[in-house]
Structures are given as C-alpha cells and as structure tokens.
Design a protein around this motif. Structure first.
Motif, PDB file in Angstrom:
ATOM      1  N   LEU A  81       7.975   0.499   5.398  1.00 33.05           N
ATOM      2  CA  LEU A  81       8.072  -0.874   5.877  1.00 33.05           C
ATOM      3  C   LEU A  81       7.210  -1.833   5.055  1.00 33.05           C
ATOM      4  N   GLU A  82       6.029  -1.390   4.665  1.00 33.39           N
ATOM      5  CA  GLU A  82       5.185  -2.258   3.847  1.00 33.39           C
ATOM      6  C   GLU A  82       5.806  -2.482   2.476  1.00 33.39           C
ATOM      7  N   LYS A  83       6.543  -1.493   2.003  1.00 37.29           N
ATOM      8  CA  LYS A  83       7.261  -1.661   0.741  1.00 37.29           C
ATOM      9  C   LYS A  83       8.327  -2.750   0.859  1.00 37.29           C
ATOM     10  N   GLU A  84       8.849  -2.922   2.092  1.00 36.97           N
ATOM     11  CA  GLU A  84       9.852  -3.959   2.354  1.00 36.97           C
ATOM     12  C   GLU A  84       9.204  -5.276   2.786  1.00 36.97           C
ATOM     13  N   ALA A  85       7.880  -5.352   2.648  1.00 33.44           N
ATOM     14  CA  ALA A  85       7.113  -6.577   2.915  1.00 33.44           C
ATOM     15  C   ALA A  85       6.971  -6.917   4.398  1.00 33.44           C
ATOM     16  N   TYR A  86       7.053  -5.910   5.269  1.00 35.99           N
ATOM     17  CA  TYR A  86       6.777  -6.138   6.681  1.00 35.99           C
ATOM     18  C   TYR A  86       5.283  -5.946   6.942  1.00 35.99           C
ATOM     19  N   GLU A  87       4.775  -6.683   7.913  1.00 37.22           N
ATOM     20  CA  GLU A  87       3.433  -6.416   8.439  1.00 37.22           C
ATOM     21  C   GLU A  87       3.573  -5.304   9.466  1.00 37.22           C
ATOM     22  N   VAL A  88       2.681  -4.331   9.446  1.00 32.88           N
ATOM     23  CA  VAL A  88       2.836  -3.152  10.305  1.00 32.88           C
ATOM     24  C   VAL A  88       1.556  -2.882  11.093  1.00 32.88           C
ATOM     25  N   SER A  89       1.734  -2.594  12.371  1.00 36.13           N
ATOM     26  CA  SER A  89       0.632  -2.086  13.190  1.00 36.13           C
ATOM     27  C   SER A  89       1.116  -0.793  13.831  1.00 36.13           C
ATOM     28  N   SER A  90       0.205   0.125  14.138  1.00 37.60           N
ATOM     29  CA  SER A  90       0.635   1.403  14.703  1.00 37.60           C
ATOM     30  C   SER A  90      -0.312   1.844  15.815  1.00 37.60           C
ATOM     31  N   TYR A  91       0.276   2.532  16.807  1.00 43.29           N
ATOM     32  CA  TYR A  91      -0.469   2.991  17.972  1.00 43.29           C
ATOM     33  C   TYR A  91       0.020   4.390  18.340  1.00 43.29           C
TER      34      TYR A  91
END
Length: 229
Positions: free
Chosen positions: A24-34
């Motif tokens: 997802l970061e490669k696709e330029a999304y901001e990511v959070s994870s839990y």
C-alpha cells in the motif's frame, strides 16, 4: 495536491500486516495497523481512515465485532481479509456491512485493485440524492436512513443502497448481475447469492409491504423489481 488516502489494517499476523503495508505504501497510501480489534475501533473513532482492511480471527474483539462497531458509527468502506473461505463467512461479512471479502492467501495486485475499486465507488462524488417516499416508507441515501411505518430501521449500508436503487426504478426488473454492477460496482468480485441474501434481509425488515401498495418482487428466472401498484 490532494491528501493521501489512509488505509487502516487490522491484522494480528505481523508478517501479513507488514507485507500489506509495503504494497500500500508503494501505491502512495498512508497506512496504520493494529493487532487488536479494541485498539482499532478506538483509533477509528479518533481518526477515521479512508478504508479498513479487517481480519476476522483477532485476539479479544474479533473481526465480526469490529465490523459491527464501525458500522454503528460510519459507512467508511471495509474489506475483510480472512483465511475462512466458506460461503457462510463471506455472506456474514457482507450482511454485517463489509464492502468486499478477500480470502487468504491473496495476490498483492488483486488486493490493491480491489481497494482502488472500493475507494473509487465510495469517492464517486455523487450529489446528494432526494429521499424516496412511498406509503409507509421513506428511504434517504443522503442520511442513510430508512423509515418504515413511522419508525427508523436498522439496515446495513448495502441493504439500504440496494433498496434505494430498486425503489428509484419502480416496476423495472433487474437481473442479479445488474444489481451487483449498480449497487456493488462493476468490478465487484462477488456472486449472485450476495443479492439474494440482501433481498431476503430487506424483505424481513419490511413485512406485509404489499398491503401498502408496493413490494420487492421476485421475477422468476430473471431477478427482482420494486413493484408499485
């Protein structure tokens, strides 16, 4: 330049979570994870993401409960990621308001494509639509509200959207495939049983509607229509 879209990952397998984050970061999304459902719900309330990727088998509060908790406060898209590939689980996820269901293991390109498809449908920029009114029934897509016999009904987002679409085209017959295209999106990866499940749920919530002069009617071997006398 527009802000990055934020994807929330709720997944207790760190390997999978980090792998999805990289995609997802490669696709330029901001990511959070839990890793825990409770933490994800609290974070969601403080900073709602653009989309949630949700595992089912979580410690403590499981994915079904997380999905229900989010749907009580938001219509933000939810895609379930699960190793459970039984039809029952897929249908349950959709009934609880998930927008898509992807089974593990999944292909990274397909995952990204389906995220983009769901976000595209959610960000189509449609204008607020007028509420539809029939005897004993009001359906508002703008307010995401259904009033039946003077009382608000608890409907999952896709149930409401399906009802609105049918009611906005009275007496017109649609095949299951057409309804999947119009309500779930042209690139939805589901099957026609999804429509049947949602129609059944809607009918259960609108009992004896034929006495009011309208009903969701099955057109055998074809599909469904919102029939008005």
């Amino acid at each position: 330049m527009s802000e990055k879209q934020h994807i929330m990952i709720v997944e207790d397998d760190r390997h999978i979570s980090e792998l999805v984050r990289l995609y997802l970061e490669k696709e330029a999304y901001e990511v959070s994870s839990y890793e825990r459902g409770e933490d994800a719900v609290e974070a969601f309330k403080k900073n709602p993401p653009s989309l949630v990727l949700l595992d089912i088998m979580l410690p403590g509060m499981d994915g079904w409960e997380v999905c229900k908790a989010i749907r009580k406060i938001s219509t933000i898209p939810i895609i379930i990621l699960s190793a459970k590939d039984e039809t029952f689980d897929k249908v349950l996820g959709l009934e609880l308001g998930a927008d898509d269901y992807i089974t593990k293991p999944f292909d990274s390109k397909e995952l990204v494509a389906r995220i983009k498809a769901v976000l595209r449908r959610g960000n189509a920029g449609r204008q607020p639509e007028q509420a539809l009114s029939f005897p004993g029934l009001t359906v508002s897509l703008e307010q995401y509200e259904v009033i039946f016999q003077g009382k608000p009904l608890d409907m999952a987002p896709k149930e409401l959207e399906l009802l609105y679409f049918l009611a906005s085209n009275p007496n017109k017959v649609f095949t299951r495939e057409q309804l999947l295209e119009k309500v779930w999106g042209f690139d939805y990866f589901g099957d026609s049983r999804t429509v049947d499940v949602h129609i059944k749920r809607i009918r259960e919530k609108l009992p004896d509607s034929e006495n009011l002069g309208w009903q969701i009617k099955t057109v055998w071997s074809v599909g469904y229509k919102f029939e008005v006398d």
